[in-house]
Design a protein around this motif. Structure first.
Motif, short mmCIF file in Angstrom:
data_model
loop_
_atom_site.label_atom_id
_atom_site.label_comp_id
_atom_site.label_asym_id
_atom_site.label_seq_id
_atom_site.Cartn_x
_atom_site.Cartn_y
_atom_site.Cartn_z
N ASP A 118 -22.36 11.24 6.64
CA ASP A 118 -22.13 12.62 5.91
C ASP A 118 -21.06 13.40 6.35
N GLY A 119 -20.52 13.13 7.39
CA GLY A 119 -19.21 13.72 7.81
C GLY A 119 -18.01 13.33 7.31
N LEU A 120 -18.00 12.25 6.67
CA LEU A 120 -16.49 11.61 6.21
C LEU A 120 -16.04 12.29 4.96
N LYS A 121 -14.80 12.42 4.91
CA LYS A 121 -14.19 12.78 3.52
C LYS A 121 -14.51 11.52 2.59
N PRO A 122 -14.62 11.88 1.41
CA PRO A 122 -15.27 11.08 0.33
C PRO A 122 -14.22 9.70 0.13
N ALA A 123 -13.10 9.92 0.34
CA ALA A 123 -12.35 8.59 0.26
C ALA A 123 -12.40 7.89 1.17
N VAL A 124 -12.64 8.45 2.49
CA VAL A 124 -13.00 7.62 3.59
C VAL A 124 -14.08 6.83 3.56
N ARG A 125 -15.25 7.72 3.08
CA ARG A 125 -16.51 6.99 3.02
C ARG A 125 -16.59 5.86 1.82
N GLU A 126 -15.75 6.22 0.87
CA GLU A 126 -15.69 4.99 -0.15
C GLU A 126 -15.02 3.79 0.16
N ALA A 127 -14.22 4.12 0.99
CA ALA A 127 -13.27 2.90 1.55
C ALA A 127 -14.27 2.00 2.53
N PHE A 128 -14.84 2.88 3.40
CA PHE A 128 -15.54 2.12 4.45
C PHE A 128 -16.85 1.53 3.59
N ALA A 134 -19.62 -4.17 0.36
CA ALA A 134 -19.05 -5.03 -0.82
C ALA A 134 -18.46 -6.05 -0.41
N GLY A 135 -17.92 -6.01 0.94
CA GLY A 135 -17.10 -7.20 1.67
C GLY A 135 -15.78 -7.52 1.27
N LEU A 136 -15.13 -6.17 0.52
CA LEU A 136 -13.70 -6.35 0.04
C LEU A 136 -12.67 -6.36 1.07
N SER A 137 -11.57 -6.86 1.14
CA SER A 137 -10.56 -6.98 1.96
C SER A 137 -9.81 -5.65 1.80
N HIS A 138 -9.25 -5.07 2.75
CA HIS A 138 -8.35 -3.76 2.86
C HIS A 138 -7.51 -4.06 1.23
N GLY A 139 -7.07 -5.05 1.06
CA GLY A 139 -6.01 -5.03 -0.05
C GLY A 139 -6.86 -4.89 -1.20
N GLN A 140 -7.51 -5.46 -1.42
CA GLN A 140 -8.82 -5.45 -2.59
C GLN A 140 -9.17 -4.02 -2.90
N ILE A 141 -9.67 -3.34 -1.71
CA ILE A 141 -9.94 -1.84 -1.87
C ILE A 141 -8.75 -0.94 -2.35
N ALA A 142 -7.45 -1.23 -1.84
CA ALA A 142 -6.50 -0.53 -2.01
C ALA A 142 -5.86 -0.71 -3.35
N ALA A 143 -6.28 -1.60 -3.91
CA ALA A 143 -5.91 -1.94 -5.23
C ALA A 143 -6.78 -1.33 -6.16
N GLN A 144 -8.05 -1.42 -5.80
CA GLN A 144 -9.26 -0.48 -6.37
C GLN A 144 -9.06 0.88 -6.47
N LEU A 145 -8.62 1.42 -5.30
CA LEU A 145 -8.46 2.91 -5.30
C LEU A 145 -6.98 3.55 -5.66
N GLY A 146 -6.30 2.46 -5.69
CA GLY A 146 -4.91 3.07 -5.86
C GLY A 146 -4.06 3.67 -4.83
N VAL A 147 -4.35 2.96 -3.68
CA VAL A 147 -3.69 3.41 -2.44
C VAL A 147 -3.04 2.21 -1.74
N SER A 148 -2.44 2.41 -0.63
CA SER A 148 -1.95 1.47 0.11
C SER A 148 -2.92 1.03 0.89
N SER A 149 -2.51 -0.23 1.38
CA SER A 149 -3.54 -1.12 2.29
C SER A 149 -3.46 -0.40 3.61
N ARG A 150 -2.27 -0.06 4.18
CA ARG A 150 -2.44 0.84 5.33
C ARG A 150 -3.51 2.12 5.27
N THR A 151 -3.23 2.72 4.35
CA THR A 151 -4.33 3.79 4.02
C THR A 151 -5.74 3.43 4.25
N ILE A 152 -5.87 2.34 3.47
CA ILE A 152 -7.65 1.83 3.60
C ILE A 152 -7.80 1.39 5.14
#
Length: 169
Positions: A118-128, A134-152
């Protein structure tokens, strides 16, 4: 400078007897159900009692409303989780239904997870959630959300630290 009015403390019993009816009415308007309003009004006073701090006479209704508003949000979240869980169960064959005890335990776990997130920002919660569920890698999540892998990586680490702090506070 403090005045006697701003320093005045209300005894819990006095607050309970003078504001219980007002709080019940206020909650009933929000919830549309007198029984749920009565339960949450009682829970509000229990929270106030358990916190064991003096109650200022300056704005007791504001304090009660703040506590009650949080309980209403929790109530709606639990209700939404329960509906979603029951809808998911409805997709199963009847022979696969878990026992009432297992359903109760699952709902409690879902509620605790929702509180943790509940206390997480929506983007952080979605990535988490994409990483954990979903078991996605940082790179897969980054591609899906349109941000860098480092951000994820930062989002997932931030979410893990948040959950850790909530669990061990």
């Amino acid at each position: 400078m403090a005045t006697p009015e701003t320093d005045a403390i209300i005894p819990f019993e006095v607050l309970y007897h003078t504001e219980r009816s007002w709080l019940h009415t206020w909650l009933r308007r929000s919830l549309g159900c007198s029984q749920q309003a009565a339960d949450l009004a009682q829970d509000t006073f229990v929270r106030l009692l358990v916190r064991n701090q003096p109650i200022s006479a300056q704005a007791p209704r504001a304090l009660l409303a703040r506590i009650a508003r949080g309980l209403v949000v929790d109530h709606w979240r639990r209700d939404a989780l329960q509906r979603a869980y029951l809808q998911a169960l409805a997709q199963l064959p009847e022979t696969s239904y878990p026992s009432p005890e297992v359903r109760h335990e699952a709902l409690q776990c879902l509620e605790r997870i929702a509180q943790l997130l509940d206390g997480l920002k929506p983007a952080v919660r979605e990535a988490f959630l994409l990483y954990q569920l979903a078991g996605l890698s940082h790179g897969q999540i980054a591609a899906q959300l349109g941000v860098s892998s480092r951000t994820i990586e930062r989002h997932v680490a931030s979410a893990l630290m948040h959950c850790y702090r909530v669990c061990f506070e």
